[in-house]
Design a protein around this motif. Structure first.
Motif, mmCIF file in Angstrom:
data_model
loop_
_atom_site.group_PDB
_atom_site.id
_atom_site.type_symbol
_atom_site.label_atom_id
_atom_site.label_comp_id
_atom_site.label_asym_id
_atom_site.label_seq_id
_atom_site.Cartn_x
_atom_site.Cartn_y
_atom_site.Cartn_z
ATOM 1 N N LEU A 1 -21.399 9.612 43.130
ATOM 2 C CA LEU A 1 -22.564 8.976 43.741
ATOM 3 C C LEU A 1 -22.751 9.535 45.145
ATOM 4 N N THR A 2 -24.000 9.771 45.533
ATOM 5 C CA THR A 2 -24.307 10.244 46.877
ATOM 6 C C THR A 2 -25.724 9.796 47.214
ATOM 7 N N ALA A 3 -26.280 10.278 48.318
ATOM 8 C CA ALA A 3 -27.655 9.947 48.682
ATOM 9 C C ALA A 3 -28.613 10.916 47.990
ATOM 10 N N ALA A 4 -29.778 10.417 47.596
ATOM 11 C CA ALA A 4 -30.752 11.257 46.894
ATOM 12 C C ALA A 4 -31.188 12.444 47.748
ATOM 13 N N HIS A 5 -31.366 12.220 49.051
ATOM 14 C CA HIS A 5 -31.877 13.323 49.871
ATOM 15 C C HIS A 5 -30.883 14.465 50.000
ATOM 16 N N CYS A 6 -29.627 14.212 49.639
ATOM 17 C CA CYS A 6 -28.624 15.284 49.653
ATOM 18 C C CYS A 6 -28.830 16.262 48.496
ATOM 19 N N LEU A 7 -29.594 15.846 47.493
ATOM 20 C CA LEU A 7 -29.761 16.662 46.288
ATOM 21 C C LEU A 7 -31.152 17.270 46.156
#
Length: 324
Positions: free
Chosen positions: A64-70
């Motif tokens: 799981l991470t932040a959407a803006h990182c992808l």
């Protein structure tokens, strides 16, 4: 927030402002750092945009991470680590998919409103198990009935953010910050977190960090960090300088429009972006009033299951619209 030099305040960072590296014997703010919680965190580096984020391993094939990182990156351009010096020891893993929440409406730098940040959740789906490749454990997930806004005990943000905005990728290290929930923002809910440590706050590179329950030294995951923004007196200073910059830029724009009209040019003149000083932006890291926003994981367990076909919680009932 991904670390990038932006012309305006970038939302999308957050997590720790302590330089001490987590280890079995580390002492942070006078207390032992919990080894198990630290081992659920992972460093995520985007080779394309040369930006870093943090993440949390919740399944052998899911981070799981932040959407803006992808946003605007590719599967073969991400690399990972959970060592003391992650940038120097990162390596790639086979990835089958990168998924961002449909509620996310910000840009790749995490620039977003409070409402948009409530959907800033991303998934890295691996092609094979990550277990055995790193010295890590899976984070425990919360009961789906948990209303994170009601949690009264302290929480810990753990990730791989920078000590300051002027730091470099090479200096990133695993760190933690004690925080408390100060309220919620918008709907769907985003948590509003405040630091419990003097002159310590979230910083750039911490987007995607896990917010862990600080009870019984369990790695129970409460949320995922999505952004930071100035608070208190710093927020007032940002607002005043932003207003002054907008007024100055609009004056320039109107002068350009007048010049164009004299030449018979009627093409619209775009609004000029605001440029805040690097010195002002850098103060968001470490300011006691800096506000961190995080996505409550419990509210999105069904979305994760539907998006990946990976069941994270046994007996999870996604027939109701209560959990998304």
């Amino acid at each position: 927030m991904k670390r990038a030099l932006l012309s305006t305040l970038k939302y999308g960072s957050a997590a720790i402002a302590m330089a001490t590296t987590l280890s079995a014997s580390a002492i942070i703010s006078g207390r032992p750092a919990d080894k198990r919680i630290g081992k659920a965190a992972i460093y995520v580096y985007d080779e394309k945009n040369q930006a870093s984020c943090s993440g949390v391993v919740v399944h052998p094939r899911l981070i799981l991470t932040a959407a803006h990182c992808l946003i605007h990156t590719k599967k073969n351009l991400l690399s990972f680590s959970n060592s003391r010096s992650p940038y120097k020891s990162k390596f790639s893993l086979p990835i089958s998919d990168l998924i961002t929440h449909e509620g996310y409406a910000g840009d790749q730098n995490g620039l977003q409103s409070s409402t948009q940040s409530a959907g800033d959740l991303g998934l890295i789906v691996l092609s094979e198990s990550i277990l055995g490749k790193f010295d890590l454990v899976l984070a425990d997930l919360p009961p789906i009935a948990t209303d994170a806004s009601d949690l009264e005990y302290s929480l810990r943000i753990i990730g791989f953010g920078y000590e300051s905005r002027s730091a470099t990728h090479e200096t990133a290290a695993k760190r933690e910050l004690l925080v408390s929930i100060a309220g919620t923002i918008a709907k769907p809910t985003a948590l509003r977190l405040e630091s419990l440590e003097e002159k310590k706050s979230a910083c750039f590179g911490d987007s995607g960090s896990g917010v862990f329950a600080d009870d019984d030294h369990e790695a129970r995951l409460v949320g995922i960090v999505c952004s930071i923004k100035p608070g208190g007196k710093l927020a007032e200073e940002f607002a005043a300088k932003s207003a002054a910059a907008r007024a100055k830029n609009e004056e320039k724009r109107q002068k350009q429009i007048a010049k164009n009209l004299k030449k018979g040019i009627t093409t619209p003149v775009p609004v000029i972006p605001i440029n805040l000083s690097e010195g002002l932006l850098s103060r968001v890291c470490g300011d006691k009033d800096t506000v961190t926003q995080a996505i409550p994981v419990a509210r999105h367990l069904c979305w994760i299951q539907k998006a990946t076909s990976i069941s994270l919680v046994s007996g999870l009932d996604c027939s109701s619209s209560g959990v998304k």
